[in-house]
Design a protein around this motif. Sequence first.
Motif, PDB file in Angstrom:
ATOM      1  N   SER A 404      10.343   3.374   9.695  1.00  0.00           N
ATOM      2  CA  SER A 404      10.362   3.728  11.235  1.00  0.00           C
ATOM      3  C   SER A 404       9.170   4.552  11.472  1.00  0.00           C
ATOM      4  O   SER A 404       8.452   4.432  12.531  1.00  0.00           O
ATOM      5  CB  SER A 404      11.576   4.142  11.941  1.00  0.00           C
ATOM      6  OG  SER A 404      11.664   5.634  11.358  1.00  0.00           O
ATOM      7  N   ASN A 405       8.650   5.460  10.716  1.00  0.00           N
ATOM      8  CA  ASN A 405       7.255   6.170  10.912  1.00  0.00           C
ATOM      9  C   ASN A 405       6.407   5.211  10.955  1.00  0.00           C
ATOM     10  O   ASN A 405       5.347   5.235  11.723  1.00  0.00           O
ATOM     11  CB  ASN A 405       7.476   7.136   9.932  1.00  0.00           C
ATOM     12  CG  ASN A 405       8.188   8.358  10.155  1.00  0.00           C
ATOM     13  OD1 ASN A 405       8.638   8.593  11.230  1.00  0.00           O
ATOM     14  ND2 ASN A 405       8.603   9.159   9.217  1.00  0.00           N
ATOM     15  N   GLN A 406       6.237   4.265   9.829  1.00  0.00           N
ATOM     16  CA  GLN A 406       5.058   3.254   9.629  1.00  0.00           C
ATOM     17  C   GLN A 406       5.167   2.396  11.056  1.00  0.00           C
ATOM     18  O   GLN A 406       3.787   2.210  11.468  1.00  0.00           O
ATOM     19  CB  GLN A 406       5.568   2.187   8.666  1.00  0.00           C
ATOM     20  CG  GLN A 406       4.462   2.309   7.360  1.00  0.00           C
ATOM     21  CD  GLN A 406       5.113   1.278   6.503  1.00  0.00           C
ATOM     22  OE1 GLN A 406       4.739   0.112   6.670  1.00  0.00           O
ATOM     23  NE2 GLN A 406       5.390   1.739   5.326  1.00  0.00           N
ATOM     24  N   LEU A 407       6.363   1.909  11.407  1.00  0.00           N
ATOM     25  CA  LEU A 407       6.238   0.969  12.596  1.00  0.00           C
ATOM     26  C   LEU A 407       5.607   1.809  13.839  1.00  0.00           C
ATOM     27  O   LEU A 407       5.020   1.209  14.556  1.00  0.00           O
ATOM     28  CB  LEU A 407       7.791   0.703  12.977  1.00  0.00           C
ATOM     29  CG  LEU A 407       8.299  -0.339  11.839  1.00  0.00           C
ATOM     30  CD1 LEU A 407       9.657  -0.647  12.222  1.00  0.00           C
ATOM     31  CD2 LEU A 407       7.744  -1.648  12.278  1.00  0.00           C
ATOM     32  N   LYS A 408       5.801   2.818  14.001  1.00  0.00           N
ATOM     33  CA  LYS A 408       5.546   3.842  14.907  1.00  0.00           C
ATOM     34  C   LYS A 408       4.082   3.988  15.022  1.00  0.00           C
ATOM     35  O   LYS A 408       3.125   3.839  16.043  1.00  0.00           O
ATOM     36  CB  LYS A 408       5.943   5.282  15.206  1.00  0.00           C
ATOM     37  CG  LYS A 408       5.773   6.270  16.213  1.00  0.00           C
ATOM     38  CD  LYS A 408       6.887   7.273  16.197  1.00  0.00           C
ATOM     39  CE  LYS A 408       6.074   8.408  17.047  1.00  0.00           C
ATOM     40  NZ  LYS A 408       6.061   8.710  18.244  1.00  0.00           N
ATOM     41  N   LYS A 409       3.668   4.043  13.862  1.00  0.00           N
ATOM     42  CA  LYS A 409       2.076   4.261  13.628  1.00  0.00           C
ATOM     43  C   LYS A 409       1.432   2.918  13.741  1.00  0.00           C
ATOM     44  O   LYS A 409       0.341   2.965  14.329  1.00  0.00           O
ATOM     45  CB  LYS A 409       1.721   4.888  12.150  1.00  0.00           C
ATOM     46  CG  LYS A 409       0.337   5.025  11.894  1.00  0.00           C
ATOM     47  CD  LYS A 409       0.151   5.529  10.521  1.00  0.00           C
ATOM     48  CE  LYS A 409      -1.492   5.591  10.329  1.00  0.00           C
ATOM     49  NZ  LYS A 409      -2.307   4.135  10.474  1.00  0.00           N
ATOM     50  N   ASN A 410       1.820   1.841  13.256  1.00  0.00           N
ATOM     51  CA  ASN A 410       1.146   0.690  13.591  1.00  0.00           C
ATOM     52  C   ASN A 410       1.219   0.125  14.860  1.00  0.00           C
ATOM     53  O   ASN A 410       0.349  -0.537  15.530  1.00  0.00           O
ATOM     54  CB  ASN A 410       2.067  -0.513  12.870  1.00  0.00           C
ATOM     55  CG  ASN A 410       1.907  -0.353  11.472  1.00  0.00           C
ATOM     56  OD1 ASN A 410       0.966   0.627  10.753  1.00  0.00           O
ATOM     57  ND2 ASN A 410       2.232  -1.046  10.493  1.00  0.00           N
ATOM     58  N   ILE A 411       2.092   0.440  15.703  1.00  0.00           N
ATOM     59  CA  ILE A 411       2.204   0.245  17.197  1.00  0.00           C
ATOM     60  C   ILE A 411       1.289   1.057  17.781  1.00  0.00           C
ATOM     61  O   ILE A 411       0.522   0.572  18.789  1.00  0.00           O
ATOM     62  CB  ILE A 411       3.604   0.364  17.614  1.00  0.00           C
ATOM     63  CG1 ILE A 411       4.715  -0.584  17.158  1.00  0.00           C
ATOM     64  CG2 ILE A 411       3.605   0.428  19.327  1.00  0.00           C
ATOM     65  CD1 ILE A 411       6.032  -0.576  17.570  1.00  0.00           C
ATOM     66  N   LYS A 412       1.254   2.482  17.573  1.00  0.00           N
ATOM     67  CA  LYS A 412       0.274   3.235  18.333  1.00  0.00           C
ATOM     68  C   LYS A 412      -1.199   2.559  17.998  1.00  0.00           C
ATOM     69  O   LYS A 412      -2.060   2.645  18.789  1.00  0.00           O
ATOM     70  CB  LYS A 412       0.373   4.675  17.667  1.00  0.00           C
ATOM     71  CG  LYS A 412      -0.917   5.553  18.032  1.00  0.00           C
ATOM     72  CD  LYS A 412      -0.377   6.410  19.326  1.00  0.00           C
ATOM     73  CE  LYS A 412      -1.692   7.080  19.959  1.00  0.00           C
ATOM     74  NZ  LYS A 412      -1.698   8.402  20.204  1.00  0.00           N
ATOM     75  N   ASP A 413      -1.425   2.135  16.393  1.00  0.00           N
ATOM     76  CA  ASP A 413      -2.643   1.599  16.407  1.00  0.00           C
ATOM     77  C   ASP A 413      -2.942   0.538  17.241  1.00  0.00           C
ATOM     78  O   ASP A 413      -4.039   0.123  17.528  1.00  0.00           O
ATOM     79  CB  ASP A 413      -2.951   1.327  14.944  1.00  0.00           C
ATOM     80  CG  ASP A 413      -2.908   2.627  13.959  1.00  0.00           C
ATOM     81  OD1 ASP A 413      -3.188   3.843  14.584  1.00  0.00           O
ATOM     82  OD2 ASP A 413      -2.878   2.409  12.716  1.00  0.00           O
TER      83      ASP A 413
END
Length: 446
Positions: A404-413
Amino acid sequence: MYNKEIETLSLEKLRKLQSERLVNLVNRVYKTVPFYKNLFDESGIDVSSIKSINDIHKLPFTKKTDLRDQYPFGFLTVPENQLARIHCSSGTTGKPTVVAYTKNDLDIFSEVVARSLAAGGAKSGMKMHNSYGYGLFTGGIGIHYGAEKLGMSVIPVSVGMTDRQITLLQDFQPEVICCTPSYAQTIAFELEKRNLKVSDLNLKYAILGAEPWTEAIRSDIEASLGVKATNIYGLSEIIGPGVSQEAYNEQGTGSYVWEDHFFPEIVDKDTGEPLPYGEEGVLVFTTLTKEAMPFLRYWTNDICSLSYDHSMSRTHIKMGQIKGRSDDMLIIRGVNLFHTQIEEVFQEYKELAPNYQLIVTKNGLTDQVEVKVETNSDFQIKLGLGGGFKEDEVMKNSALASMSNQLKKNIKDKVGLSIKVTLNCYGAIPKSEGGKLNRIIDLRNS
Ligand code: ADP
Ligand code: K
């Protein structure tokens, strides 16, 4: 008025100018943009049949999907080495929407922003605190150059770091602030928290846009910041902010569309047929003067109405408040968001099931987005969670937490917005309502 001659031009002269510009434009795009040439040829539109602005309804619409298909430079009418600037806006899917400007286009951009700021009360010699985002978006830089053109002194604060913004508002004593209406409310809220009063600042005018707002929000901002608050509207595809602007002494009566450059129409959202003044429909613009990337009848998806107010000295048409969108674009803190952008991030993960839900709420004054997405059963079995899991167990499981942290980061990017991602187990998110997927739940106005 920044440009009294044009802003008060008689309607007869305005129509003549628009007609000349439209005829030129149509001939130019037919020769230089294969997309338009093909469209004209296929639909049997003869360029020579476009003789005046009254013929505009014969022309085809241009939609955001056409911009995607021509990504990045298919709509250019000039060689790339003649471009002076390139901006982007959110695309519906895949790639961002590209907009490009020649030197002359940038002059027009500054001119319409200067007209807008002046209509909003700003004057040469005043200071402007510009809290619109600087960068690829058209907002910050667009307002900046227009303010300089008007002769203002610009403080390019950009978004965020509200503490510092408050300090600068106190220390520099600007008369004008430009930002989204919701950010103006955030600033007001922070002032109150610090026991600061309107008299500690020197603000007189707030020029607000990039997202829809209401008369209630206006009253709130005017009282808490001690300003006259007016609406500025625009979109990247047409030029950026400054397509239209409300006059500070005509509040609530609509925003002047600078129609010597941007010809507006209201059309039926289903049939595309032109609608009479006063009726609500989709707002469509033709960029009469843009060189690098002009558009014929660009379909904004914004819903509003148009009408003339003949009692005023400015002659240009006014557009009412934006009542909504005819597509599913969301505006989050002034930034455009399509749910398909988030879907694309999810598609890269074989651990996820193709089911998600996007929930928009307001936390105090700030838009918040939470996206819930399901893991698939193979992944759950691999983790020994074949029987599923609860939302509040995610952060206790290292594999789920890291995902879920990775998903959050990818969406932010990808979209430039911080969004909360919540993993759900397979089958936990409601799938459909009456056959129709109900992916977006916008609770901001409830
Ligand atoms: P901007 O940075 O000027 O908002 P974008 O191209 O990113 O430009 O977004 C344009 C969209 O933002 C418009 O089509 C409209 O939906 C929304 N928007 C911009 N200004 C306003 C406004 N004053 N009121 C309501 N919606 C607005
Ligand atoms: K916007």
